[in-house]
Design a protein around this motif. Structure first.
Motif, mmCIF file in Angstrom:
data_model
loop_
_atom_site.group_PDB
_atom_site.id
_atom_site.type_symbol
_atom_site.label_atom_id
_atom_site.label_comp_id
_atom_site.label_asym_id
_atom_site.label_seq_id
_atom_site.Cartn_x
_atom_site.Cartn_y
_atom_site.Cartn_z
ATOM 1 N N MET A 1 1.050 -1.328 0.104
ATOM 2 C CA MET A 1 0.107 -0.116 0.010
ATOM 3 C C MET A 1 0.789 1.147 0.080
ATOM 4 N N LYS A 2 0.501 2.335 -0.709
ATOM 5 C CA LYS A 2 0.987 3.696 -0.820
ATOM 6 C C LYS A 2 0.058 4.507 -0.318
ATOM 7 N N VAL A 3 0.401 5.315 0.817
ATOM 8 C CA VAL A 3 -0.697 6.292 1.431
ATOM 9 C C VAL A 3 0.212 7.675 1.285
ATOM 10 N N SER A 4 -0.668 8.404 0.387
ATOM 11 C CA SER A 4 -0.054 9.741 -0.195
ATOM 12 C C SER A 4 -0.699 10.920 0.529
ATOM 13 N N VAL A 5 0.336 11.951 0.898
ATOM 14 C CA VAL A 5 -0.107 12.835 1.997
ATOM 15 C C VAL A 5 -0.385 14.111 0.745
ATOM 16 N N GLU A 6 -1.890 14.390 1.000
ATOM 17 C CA GLU A 6 -2.413 15.257 -0.157
ATOM 18 C C GLU A 6 -2.519 16.819 0.737
ATOM 19 N N GLN A 7 -2.667 16.739 1.811
ATOM 20 C CA GLN A 7 -2.641 18.019 2.681
ATOM 21 C C GLN A 7 -2.038 17.484 4.106
ATOM 22 N N ASN A 8 -1.160 18.254 4.682
ATOM 23 C CA ASN A 8 -0.324 17.693 5.881
ATOM 24 C C ASN A 8 -0.595 18.590 7.103
ATOM 25 N N GLY A 9 -1.857 19.372 6.914
ATOM 26 C CA GLY A 9 -2.174 20.015 8.222
ATOM 27 C C GLY A 9 -1.171 21.084 8.767
ATOM 28 N N LEU A 10 -1.248 21.334 9.886
ATOM 29 C CA LEU A 10 -0.265 22.202 10.587
ATOM 30 C C LEU A 10 1.140 21.444 10.961
ATOM 31 N N LEU A 11 0.877 20.118 11.204
ATOM 32 C CA LEU A 11 2.185 19.398 11.715
ATOM 33 C C LEU A 11 1.659 17.840 11.877
ATOM 34 N N SER A 12 2.132 17.273 10.800
ATOM 35 C CA SER A 12 2.098 15.565 10.663
ATOM 36 C C SER A 12 3.449 14.925 11.045
ATOM 37 N N LEU A 13 3.453 14.058 11.857
ATOM 38 C CA LEU A 13 4.809 13.462 12.084
ATOM 39 C C LEU A 13 4.576 11.923 12.325
ATOM 40 N N ILE A 14 5.283 11.267 11.939
ATOM 41 C CA ILE A 14 5.407 9.799 12.100
ATOM 42 C C ILE A 14 6.029 9.624 13.386
ATOM 43 N N ILE A 15 5.274 8.895 14.081
ATOM 44 C CA ILE A 15 5.754 8.572 15.793
ATOM 45 C C ILE A 15 5.428 7.055 15.956
ATOM 46 N N ASP A 16 6.137 6.507 17.073
ATOM 47 C CA ASP A 16 5.826 5.284 17.557
ATOM 48 C C ASP A 16 5.933 5.522 19.267
ATOM 49 N N SER A 17 6.203 4.300 19.721
ATOM 50 C CA SER A 17 5.990 4.628 21.335
ATOM 51 C C SER A 17 7.557 5.243 21.663
ATOM 52 N N GLY A 18 8.481 5.255 20.975
ATOM 53 C CA GLY A 18 9.529 6.171 21.378
ATOM 54 C C GLY A 18 10.989 5.311 21.315
ATOM 55 N N ALA A 60 -5.277 17.128 7.835
ATOM 56 C CA ALA A 60 -4.384 16.548 7.040
ATOM 57 C C ALA A 60 -5.366 15.542 6.175
ATOM 58 N N VAL A 61 -4.869 15.315 4.860
ATOM 59 C CA VAL A 61 -5.618 14.529 3.829
ATOM 60 C C VAL A 61 -4.744 13.304 3.514
ATOM 61 N N PHE A 62 -5.278 12.221 3.305
ATOM 62 C CA PHE A 62 -4.430 11.169 2.734
ATOM 63 C C PHE A 62 -5.137 10.309 1.693
ATOM 64 N N VAL A 63 -4.459 9.787 0.754
ATOM 65 C CA VAL A 63 -4.919 9.216 -0.188
ATOM 66 C C VAL A 63 -4.349 7.744 -0.389
ATOM 67 N N PHE A 64 -5.273 6.653 -0.355
ATOM 68 C CA PHE A 64 -5.003 5.280 -0.335
ATOM 69 C C PHE A 64 -5.077 4.863 -1.894
ATOM 70 N N ASP A 65 -3.911 3.989 -2.244
ATOM 71 C CA ASP A 65 -3.930 3.639 -3.686
ATOM 72 C C ASP A 65 -4.377 1.793 -3.699
ATOM 73 N N THR A 66 -4.751 1.554 -2.412
ATOM 74 C CA THR A 66 -5.294 0.235 -2.396
ATOM 75 C C THR A 66 -6.309 -0.183 -1.103
ATOM 76 N N ASN A 67 -6.861 -1.171 -1.243
ATOM 77 C CA ASN A 67 -7.732 -1.464 0.028
ATOM 78 C C ASN A 67 -6.894 -1.199 1.230
ATOM 79 N N GLY A 68 -7.651 -1.125 2.607
ATOM 80 C CA GLY A 68 -7.029 -1.141 3.554
ATOM 81 C C GLY A 68 -7.753 -0.811 4.987
ATOM 82 N N GLN A 69 -7.224 -0.726 6.094
ATOM 83 C CA GLN A 69 -7.914 -0.532 7.122
ATOM 84 C C GLN A 69 -6.941 0.403 8.034
#
Length: 310
Positions: A1-18, A60-69
């Motif tokens: 799957m490829k998730v494309s960023v169409e709109q990124n809002g004020l701040l969009s960060l990739i995070i995990d538990s640290g 933020a807005v994201f576009v999906f190129d395939t099925n997902g959840q």
């Protein structure tokens, strides 16, 4: 799957538990500002713990190129799929070409978007967390937020997981009318009784000077009789009192060392609630014994296990 960023809002960060166990090397721990919302987002999306996620401020807005959840959580989060409102705090199924919009009713609050699968992103020092100040983590390990046109590759499972939902009565509570719990620390004796009382008797306003490193509050000044001290390790939620007397609560991207006296630490559960506060909102504080804070944390963890059946 490829998730494309169409709109990124004020701040969009990739995070995990640290970035666990790296502070002695000078790296902040980082992690989700609202750990409770992050945890539920991954669970509801069908992910394992510590799977990366997107922490979002603004729309933020994201576009999906395939099925997902996926799943969206946070404070009064608003989620739209192709312009149609869908419920947060439950599994959302999307198809190829779908546009997903994530926002919050409170400008400045954090929303979390979890997408099922194995995220193909760098893991410097064992974590995908984006830390702007340190220039580490994120999509290309440059410490940069997501930008318009960026695309995240996610290896999705062959079969979808079952639908999951969290009843609204169990959603995290972000009511700031309830006091924030502060566990007094070993430096509390550096503040006399009247100074400590001033903190617990007054309202404090969340200022515009807030970020993932710390939240500066404004209110009745508090002073310590410490004039000099050596820098020392900073715990999550630590309340530092600088010379101007205006409290600073240290958050996920805090520096590893600090030299201001600390009255105590905000409880782990209430760090989540404070992290969702926005400039102009007011908070109050109440003293909490560390045994009570630990019990509350364990009860919340037990609640998660009970609700998820794990």
């Amino acid at each position: 799957m490829k998730v494309s960023v169409e709109q990124n809002g004020l701040l969009s960060l990739i995070i995990d538990s640290g970035r666990q166990g790296k502070q002695h090397q000078g790296f902040c721990q980082s992690g989700p500002m609202d750990e409770e919302a992050y945890w539920w987002a991954n669970y509801l999306a069908g992910n394992q713990e510590n799977t990366p996620c997107i922490e979002i401020i603004g729309c933020a807005v994201f576009v999906f190129d395939t099925n997902g959840q996926l799943a969206a959580t946070g404070r009064n989060v608003v989620c739209l799929v192709n312009g149609q409102s869908v419920s947060p705090f439950e599994t959302i199924f999307v198809k190829a070409g779908d546009r997903v919009s994530i926002d919050s009713e409170h400008m400045g609050s954090k929303a979390y978007l979890a997408i099922q699968g194995r995220w193909q992103v760098p893991l410097p020092l064992g974590s995908a967390c984006t830390v702007l100040r340190e220039g580490i983590g994120g999509l290309e390990n440059k410490g940069a937020p997501l930008g318009v046109g960026d695309a995240i590759d996610i290896e999705t499972p062959a079969l979808r997981s079952a639908h999951r939902a969290l009843a609204s009565k169990h959603w995290p509570r972000y009511d700031l009318n309830q006091p924030i719990s502060l566990i007094l620390g070993y430096q509390e004796d550096k503040f006399n009784a009247s100074e400590k009382g001033r903190l617990f008797l007054n309202d404090y306003t969340v200022t515009t000077n807030i970020n993932r490193m710390g939240y500066r509050l404004s209110g009745a000044p508090i002073h310590s009789h410490i004039t000099k001290m050596r820098s020392e390790a900073i715990h999550i939620g630590a309340m530092q009192i600088p010379p101007d007397g205006q409290p600073i609560v240290m958050m996920r991207d805090r520096q590893t060392l600090g030299g201001y006296p600390k009255l105590g630490s905000v409880s782990l559960l209430d760090v989540n609630r404070l992290a969702q506060a926005v400039p102009g909102e007011t908070v109050t504080f109440i003293s909490q014994h560390y045994d009570d804070a630990r019990a509350a944390f364990l009860l919340n963890w037990q609640k998660r296990l009970r609700l998820t059946g794990e």
